[in-house]
Design a protein around this motif. Sequence first.
Motif, PDB file in Angstrom:
ATOM      1  N   GLN A  27       1.769  -6.370  -6.048  1.00  0.00           N
ATOM      2  CA  GLN A  27       0.434  -5.802  -6.230  1.00  0.00           C
ATOM      3  C   GLN A  27       0.372  -4.556  -5.341  1.00  0.00           C
ATOM      4  O   GLN A  27       0.450  -4.658  -4.118  1.00  0.00           O
ATOM      5  CB  GLN A  27      -0.644  -6.806  -5.832  1.00  0.00           C
ATOM      6  CG  GLN A  27      -0.713  -8.020  -6.737  1.00  0.00           C
ATOM      7  CD  GLN A  27      -1.840  -8.954  -6.360  1.00  0.00           C
ATOM      8  OE1 GLN A  27      -2.277  -8.980  -5.205  1.00  0.00           O
ATOM      9  NE2 GLN A  27      -2.311  -9.726  -7.310  1.00  0.00           N
ATOM     10  N   ILE A  28       0.243  -3.392  -5.973  1.00  0.00           N
ATOM     11  CA  ILE A  28       0.422  -2.124  -5.267  1.00  0.00           C
ATOM     12  C   ILE A  28      -0.876  -1.327  -5.278  1.00  0.00           C
ATOM     13  O   ILE A  28      -1.422  -1.027  -6.348  1.00  0.00           O
ATOM     14  CB  ILE A  28       1.547  -1.301  -5.918  1.00  0.00           C
ATOM     15  CG1 ILE A  28       2.826  -2.155  -6.036  1.00  0.00           C
ATOM     16  CG2 ILE A  28       1.822  -0.039  -5.111  1.00  0.00           C
ATOM     17  CD1 ILE A  28       3.809  -1.633  -7.062  1.00  0.00           C
ATOM     18  N   TRP A  29      -1.354  -0.978  -4.097  1.00  0.00           N
ATOM     19  CA  TRP A  29      -2.573  -0.195  -3.949  1.00  0.00           C
ATOM     20  C   TRP A  29      -2.198   1.221  -3.535  1.00  0.00           C
ATOM     21  O   TRP A  29      -1.610   1.444  -2.486  1.00  0.00           O
ATOM     22  CB  TRP A  29      -3.486  -0.834  -2.903  1.00  0.00           C
ATOM     23  CG  TRP A  29      -3.955  -2.190  -3.297  1.00  0.00           C
ATOM     24  CD1 TRP A  29      -3.357  -3.391  -3.020  1.00  0.00           C
ATOM     25  CD2 TRP A  29      -5.125  -2.505  -4.059  1.00  0.00           C
ATOM     26  NE1 TRP A  29      -4.081  -4.425  -3.567  1.00  0.00           N
ATOM     27  CE2 TRP A  29      -5.169  -3.911  -4.210  1.00  0.00           C
ATOM     28  CE3 TRP A  29      -6.142  -1.728  -4.629  1.00  0.00           C
ATOM     29  CZ2 TRP A  29      -6.188  -4.548  -4.904  1.00  0.00           C
ATOM     30  CZ3 TRP A  29      -7.160  -2.371  -5.321  1.00  0.00           C
ATOM     31  CH2 TRP A  29      -7.181  -3.766  -5.446  1.00  0.00           C
ATOM     32  N   GLY A  35     -10.509   7.309  -4.029  1.00  0.00           N
ATOM     33  CA  GLY A  35     -10.545   5.966  -3.454  1.00  0.00           C
ATOM     34  C   GLY A  35      -9.175   5.313  -3.526  1.00  0.00           C
ATOM     35  O   GLY A  35      -8.268   5.680  -2.796  1.00  0.00           O
ATOM     36  N   VAL A  36      -9.012   4.340  -4.425  1.00  0.00           N
ATOM     37  CA  VAL A  36      -7.727   3.664  -4.584  1.00  0.00           C
ATOM     38  C   VAL A  36      -7.438   3.426  -6.061  1.00  0.00           C
ATOM     39  O   VAL A  36      -8.349   3.351  -6.887  1.00  0.00           O
ATOM     40  CB  VAL A  36      -7.689   2.296  -3.847  1.00  0.00           C
ATOM     41  CG1 VAL A  36      -7.787   2.474  -2.346  1.00  0.00           C
ATOM     42  CG2 VAL A  36      -8.789   1.374  -4.363  1.00  0.00           C
ATOM     43  N   GLU A  37      -6.151   3.337  -6.388  1.00  0.00           N
ATOM     44  CA  GLU A  37      -5.708   2.910  -7.704  1.00  0.00           C
ATOM     45  C   GLU A  37      -4.819   1.689  -7.512  1.00  0.00           C
ATOM     46  O   GLU A  37      -4.312   1.443  -6.412  1.00  0.00           O
ATOM     47  CB  GLU A  37      -4.957   4.032  -8.432  1.00  0.00           C
ATOM     48  CG  GLU A  37      -5.851   5.206  -8.802  1.00  0.00           C
ATOM     49  CD  GLU A  37      -5.123   6.260  -9.612  1.00  0.00           C
ATOM     50  OE1 GLU A  37      -3.921   6.083  -9.892  1.00  0.00           O
ATOM     51  OE2 GLU A  37      -5.760   7.276  -9.963  1.00  0.00           O
ATOM     52  N   PHE A  38      -4.600   0.950  -8.579  1.00  0.00           N
ATOM     53  CA  PHE A  38      -3.935  -0.339  -8.468  1.00  0.00           C
ATOM     54  C   PHE A  38      -2.929  -0.515  -9.591  1.00  0.00           C
ATOM     55  O   PHE A  38      -3.170  -0.093 -10.730  1.00  0.00           O
ATOM     56  CB  PHE A  38      -4.996  -1.452  -8.533  1.00  0.00           C
ATOM     57  CG  PHE A  38      -4.426  -2.846  -8.494  1.00  0.00           C
ATOM     58  CD1 PHE A  38      -3.905  -3.364  -7.329  1.00  0.00           C
ATOM     59  CD2 PHE A  38      -4.424  -3.641  -9.641  1.00  0.00           C
ATOM     60  CE1 PHE A  38      -3.388  -4.652  -7.290  1.00  0.00           C
ATOM     61  CE2 PHE A  38      -3.926  -4.927  -9.612  1.00  0.00           C
ATOM     62  CZ  PHE A  38      -3.401  -5.425  -8.421  1.00  0.00           C
ATOM     63  N   GLY A  39      -1.781  -1.097  -9.270  1.00  0.00           N
ATOM     64  CA  GLY A  39      -0.784  -1.389 -10.292  1.00  0.00           C
ATOM     65  C   GLY A  39      -0.010  -2.642  -9.922  1.00  0.00           C
ATOM     66  O   GLY A  39       0.042  -3.033  -8.741  1.00  0.00           O
ATOM     67  N   THR A  98     -10.283   3.756   2.293  1.00  0.00           N
ATOM     68  CA  THR A  98      -8.946   3.272   1.983  1.00  0.00           C
ATOM     69  C   THR A  98      -8.364   2.404   3.092  1.00  0.00           C
ATOM     70  O   THR A  98      -7.544   1.523   2.825  1.00  0.00           O
ATOM     71  CB  THR A  98      -7.994   4.455   1.717  1.00  0.00           C
ATOM     72  OG1 THR A  98      -7.964   5.327   2.857  1.00  0.00           O
ATOM     73  CG2 THR A  98      -8.457   5.255   0.501  1.00  0.00           C
ATOM     74  N   GLN A  99      -8.790   2.624   4.330  1.00  0.00           N
ATOM     75  CA  GLN A  99      -8.247   1.831   5.429  1.00  0.00           C
ATOM     76  C   GLN A  99      -8.528   0.338   5.273  1.00  0.00           C
ATOM     77  O   GLN A  99      -7.760  -0.491   5.750  1.00  0.00           O
ATOM     78  CB  GLN A  99      -8.800   2.339   6.762  1.00  0.00           C
ATOM     79  CG  GLN A  99      -8.154   3.637   7.222  1.00  0.00           C
ATOM     80  CD  GLN A  99      -8.800   4.215   8.465  1.00  0.00           C
ATOM     81  OE1 GLN A  99      -9.835   3.721   8.921  1.00  0.00           O
ATOM     82  NE2 GLN A  99      -8.214   5.259   9.007  1.00  0.00           N
ATOM     83  N   SER A 100      -9.602   0.004   4.583  1.00  0.00           N
ATOM     84  CA  SER A 100      -9.915  -1.408   4.373  1.00  0.00           C
ATOM     85  C   SER A 100      -8.867  -2.089   3.499  1.00  0.00           C
ATOM     86  O   SER A 100      -8.709  -3.310   3.556  1.00  0.00           O
ATOM     87  CB  SER A 100     -11.305  -1.557   3.738  1.00  0.00           C
ATOM     88  OG  SER A 100     -11.336  -0.990   2.441  1.00  0.00           O
ATOM     89  N   ILE A 154       0.857  -1.181   0.000  1.00  0.00           N
ATOM     90  CA  ILE A 154       0.000   0.000   0.000  1.00  0.00           C
ATOM     91  C   ILE A 154       0.898   1.237   0.000  1.00  0.00           C
ATOM     92  O   ILE A 154       2.024   1.201   0.517  1.00  0.00           O
ATOM     93  CB  ILE A 154      -0.954   0.049   1.217  1.00  0.00           C
ATOM     94  CG1 ILE A 154      -0.172  -0.092   2.533  1.00  0.00           C
ATOM     95  CG2 ILE A 154      -2.041  -1.004   1.101  1.00  0.00           C
ATOM     96  CD1 ILE A 154      -1.017   0.138   3.779  1.00  0.00           C
ATOM     97  N   ILE A 155       0.404   2.312  -0.621  1.00  0.00           N
ATOM     98  CA  ILE A 155       1.101   3.595  -0.595  1.00  0.00           C
ATOM     99  C   ILE A 155       0.165   4.599   0.073  1.00  0.00           C
ATOM    100  O   ILE A 155      -0.965   4.795  -0.384  1.00  0.00           O
ATOM    101  CB  ILE A 155       1.461   4.086  -2.005  1.00  0.00           C
ATOM    102  CG1 ILE A 155       2.185   2.994  -2.798  1.00  0.00           C
ATOM    103  CG2 ILE A 155       2.344   5.330  -1.918  1.00  0.00           C
ATOM    104  CD1 ILE A 155       2.517   3.405  -4.224  1.00  0.00           C
ATOM    105  N   VAL A 156       0.611   5.219   1.174  1.00  0.00           N
ATOM    106  CA  VAL A 156      -0.252   6.125   1.929  1.00  0.00           C
ATOM    107  C   VAL A 156       0.446   7.455   2.157  1.00  0.00           C
ATOM    108  O   VAL A 156       1.676   7.558   2.109  1.00  0.00           O
ATOM    109  CB  VAL A 156      -0.679   5.503   3.279  1.00  0.00           C
ATOM    110  CG1 VAL A 156      -1.389   4.179   3.068  1.00  0.00           C
ATOM    111  CG2 VAL A 156       0.520   5.318   4.197  1.00  0.00           C
ATOM    112  N   GLY A 157      -0.345   8.484   2.435  1.00  0.00           N
ATOM    113  CA  GLY A 157       0.173   9.822   2.681  1.00  0.00           C
ATOM    114  C   GLY A 157      -0.831  10.863   2.228  1.00  0.00           C
ATOM    115  O   GLY A 157      -1.859  10.541   1.633  1.00  0.00           O
TER     116      GLY A 157
END
Length: 207
Positions: free
Chosen positions: A60-62, A41-45, A74-76, A11-14
């Motif tokens: 797998q990067i969220w 929300g979220v993106e995925f790569g 996003t916390q989920s 996960i990438i947060v900030g």
Amino acid sequence: MSTYNYIIKYIIVGDSGVGKSCLLLQFTDKRFYAGRELTIGVEFGTRFISLKDGKQIKLQIWDTAGQESFRSITQSYYRGAAGALLVYDISRRETFEHVSTWLSDVRRHANPNTTIVLVGNKCDLDERRRQVTREEGEKFAKDNDIPLFIETSAKSSENVEEVFSITAEDVYDKIKSGVFSPNETSGIRLGHSQSTIAEETQTSGCC
């Protein structure tokens, strides 16, 4: 079908605007797009990488939205993350000051053994625009038991490859030491390969 040993969830947060989506795009597509809109929300790569010992890993990067209004959503996605990149913008002190809140969220919702990396992004900017020193980033990481700190530039690609790779190496070390077991809860799954650590460490009978 590609052959790989493990799938690892990141996960990438900030805060909004620190460059999370740009880091993901630079890593997965090797390009920079300054006109990206804020993540909703979220993106995925995904991307495959090779570790130092030759193991093939699928990441797998969220990429999570930084706006407060999306935080409950996003916390989920934190659950089952083996790696977490905690990103701030070195030219915006408020994003650094909010890092402690993001760190608390990760530690509350992710796996207790998640590898956390503190990332100071936009290090390509003129030093006169810098509001957070490297030493401050290092001190925050040390004071908060974050083992890894690195400054990056999604624009120039400086240390982008490295931040994802060192996180994967640390997660892999935890797999080898038994801290992580491949399952959905840990954020690690076995990949499409017959060569896994479990198989390599099995011992045959004496006769």
